[in-house]
Design a protein around this motif. Structure first.
Motif, PDB file in Angstrom:
ATOM      1  N   LYS A 245       0.853  -1.188   0.000  1.00 11.00           N
ATOM      2  CA  LYS A 245       0.000   0.000   0.000  1.00 11.00           C
ATOM      3  C   LYS A 245       0.892   1.243   0.000  1.00 11.00           C
ATOM      4  O   LYS A 245       1.105   1.880   1.036  1.00 11.00           O
ATOM      5  CB  LYS A 245      -0.921  -0.012   1.213  1.00 11.00           C
ATOM      6  N   ALA A 247       0.544   4.260  -1.431  1.00 13.70           N
ATOM      7  CA  ALA A 247      -0.105   5.543  -1.146  1.00 13.70           C
ATOM      8  C   ALA A 247      -0.327   5.713   0.355  1.00 13.70           C
ATOM      9  O   ALA A 247      -0.099   6.794   0.910  1.00 13.70           O
ATOM     10  CB  ALA A 247      -1.424   5.648  -1.899  1.00 13.70           C
ATOM     11  N   GLN A 251       1.138   8.655   2.701  1.00 11.64           N
ATOM     12  CA  GLN A 251       0.227   9.463   3.508  1.00 11.64           C
ATOM     13  C   GLN A 251       0.630   9.445   4.981  1.00 11.64           C
ATOM     14  O   GLN A 251       0.567  10.476   5.673  1.00 11.64           O
ATOM     15  CB  GLN A 251      -1.207   8.952   3.349  1.00 11.64           C
ATOM     16  N   LEU A 354      -0.136  10.705  -3.797  1.00 19.46           N
ATOM     17  CA  LEU A 354      -0.562  10.301  -2.466  1.00 19.46           C
ATOM     18  C   LEU A 354      -1.857   9.506  -2.462  1.00 19.46           C
ATOM     19  O   LEU A 354      -2.284   9.017  -1.412  1.00 19.46           O
ATOM     20  CB  LEU A 354      -0.740  11.531  -1.570  1.00 19.46           C
ATOM     21  N   GLU A 355      -2.491   9.382  -3.612  1.00 14.45           N
ATOM     22  CA  GLU A 355      -3.750   8.642  -3.699  1.00 14.45           C
ATOM     23  C   GLU A 355      -3.523   7.306  -4.408  1.00 14.45           C
ATOM     24  O   GLU A 355      -2.781   7.229  -5.384  1.00 14.45           O
ATOM     25  CB  GLU A 355      -4.811   9.458  -4.451  1.00 14.45           C
ATOM     26  N   ASP A 356      -4.187   6.285  -3.929  1.00 14.96           N
ATOM     27  CA  ASP A 356      -4.061   4.955  -4.519  1.00 14.96           C
ATOM     28  C   ASP A 356      -4.658   4.950  -5.923  1.00 14.96           C
ATOM     29  O   ASP A 356      -5.785   5.426  -6.125  1.00 14.96           O
ATOM     30  CB  ASP A 356      -4.773   3.936  -3.624  1.00 14.96           C
ATOM     31  N   ASP A 357      -3.928   4.409  -6.888  1.00 15.00           N
ATOM     32  CA  ASP A 357      -4.404   4.370  -8.273  1.00 15.00           C
ATOM     33  C   ASP A 357      -5.093   3.058  -8.623  1.00 15.00           C
ATOM     34  O   ASP A 357      -5.487   2.843  -9.769  1.00 15.00           O
ATOM     35  CB  ASP A 357      -3.255   4.637  -9.244  1.00 15.00           C
TER      36      ASP A 357
END
Length: 450
Positions: A245, A247, A251, A354-357
């Motif tokens: 994980k 992202a 974070q 910073l966001e999960d793709d």
């Protein structure tokens, strides 16, 4: 005989030509690779497949031939695979309980709970259908193809054997893991193999910790599958597909540190090394790429004399947990050494995102040792998912441990230590299998069971 005394015992010589190349040789860098799971629907077909695979599997270490150097194919079998081949029950019963039960049945011991529970695993992991595991590693695609062409022809020409899962792996363009850290730096020296370890201050580990048929660190021969031709020169693999994980990792660093330098330092404290691979014990205040690039220095340290109290590298950091070296711990670290071989899969998450793709990325890890119970399972249950051995009851590995959002990491500082709180899980198990990697004579024996 205790573990310390065994280090001074006379050296032995391994029957290196009977040991599959993939068992002992370091992962190349850079690398590309390939994992395949096969199901055997007919025992005669399974035995025929092994006969066809034998010419593709080499013993010993890759030689001077530039087309073969650092490239190999390996063949391993699960307990269900040995049954599918028709191995006699008395031989099956001679394997350790952990191997007979399989990794999915050991989930509670390994900390595979929550998102990592086997009920969420990627098929066919954890099912009785996984029988044979084929793998290959090489420095580039051309040499990988050379190493695997015979193996591919073997299973394609064998009716009654089906490919049920495959995974390509390769080094990321950065040369680092998906978390952004250099990997594959530390590995043990193995007595009698001729392969030096990465740490010049560590005496070679007894061969019986990694290969069956030789004395281990206790001075005894490890329990070996019977008959002897089946067990000797073999070893066990714990194969794991681990989703990272990335992202969530970024974070967490952003939320618990001030600015990019603070984020880099917190990440290093959690891992135990800087992104370049420079160890905190030798470079506690800033990254040192020059140190990291020097194989004669980047592992030349011990904890007890350089950092026993963890002011440089916290006792709970990932690399210090899974290889405590000479640190002050409960127990004897040399009894729990394994060979780790991690390979990345999936695309990297672009820098700064910073966001999960939604992409599946992580590593396929192979953990090699002659004692599943006191090596891989002990490390997972006691060192990764427990902190008692370092005096931090309830704390888990900040990177590889299973957390539910309430985990913590103690970072010794003066005048007051820091406690990093509310750790989530950064790694999710997507599947795993226990495998037996036979010696070459054992592979031939299996192929000629009738």
């Amino acid at each position: 005989m205790n573990a310390a005394a065994s280090t001074s015992a006379p050296s032995i010589r391994l029957e290196i030509d009977d040991i599959q190349s993939g068992a002992l040789h370091h992962r190349p860098a850079p690398y590309v690779g390939w994992f395949l799971f096969l199901r055997v629907d007919d025992r005669h077909a399974g035995r025929a497949l092994l006969r066809r695979l034998l010419p593709a599997v080499e013993g010993g270490l890759p030689g001077a031939d530039p087309n073969k150097k650092d490239a190999w194919a390996a063949v391993a079998l699960t307990y269900q695979g040995l049954r599918a081949l028709g191995v006699p029950q008395e031989s099956l019963d001679s394997f350790p309980l952990q191997f007979q039960q399989g990794m999915a049945a050991r989930a509670d011991v390994l900390g595979d709970v929550g998102e990592s529970d086997p009920t969420h695993w990627e098929p066919p992991f954890g099912t009785p259908d996984v029988h044979i595991v084929l793998s290959g590693l090489a420095p580039d695609a051309a040499r990988l193809e050379k190493a695997l062409e015979r193996a591919r022809a073997a299973y394609q020409e064998t009716p009654g054997v089906e490919v049920i899962w495959q995974q390509e792996v390769q080094q990321l363009p950065t040369g680092r893991t998906s978390f952004g850290f250099r990997d594959g730096i530390s590995y043990p020296g193995i007595e009698g193999s001729g392969i030096p370890g990465s740490n010049p201050q560590e005496a070679p580990i007894k061969a019986g910790e990694f290969i069956l048929g030789y004395p281990d660190e206790t001075g005894n021969l490890p329990p070996m599958p019977q008959p002897e031709i089946l067990g000797r020169n073999g070893t066990y693999l714990a194969v794991r597909k681990l989703h990272t994980k990335v992202a969530a990792w970024r974070q967490f660093l952003r939320a618990n540190a001030s600015g990019p330098e603070g984020e880099a330092l917190l990440g290093a404290k959690m891992i135990g090394r800087w992104p370049s691979g420079a160890p905190l014990t030798l470079s506690p205040d800033q990254d040192d790429p020059e140190l990291a690039a020097d194989p004669h220095r980047n592992n030349d340290f011990l904890y007890r004399e350089d950092d026993d109290r963890g002011f440089k590298c916290p006792a709970g950091a990932h690399i210090r947990r899974v290889n405590p070296r000479d640190a002050t711990i409960i127990g004897v670290a040399r009894l729990h050494r394994i060979i780790r071989r991690g390979t990345s899969y999936g695309p990297p998450l672009p820098d700064g995102v910073l966001e999960d793709d939604g992409a599946d990325r992580g590593l396929v890890g192979v953990f090699i040792g002659a004692h599943l119970g006191r090596q891989f399972e002990f490390i997972k249950s006691e060192w990764v998912n427990n902190g008692n051995f370092i005096g931090y009851s309830g704390e888990k590995d900040p990177v590889a441990g299973h957390h539910d959002g309430t985990g913590s990491l103690t970072i010794p500082e003066k005048p007051v230590r820091r406690r990093v709180q509310n750790l989530p899980s950064f790694v999710v198990t997507r599947g795993g299998e226990y495998c037996f990697l036979p010696g070459l004579r054992a592979l031939r024996w299996l192929s000629e069971l009738e």
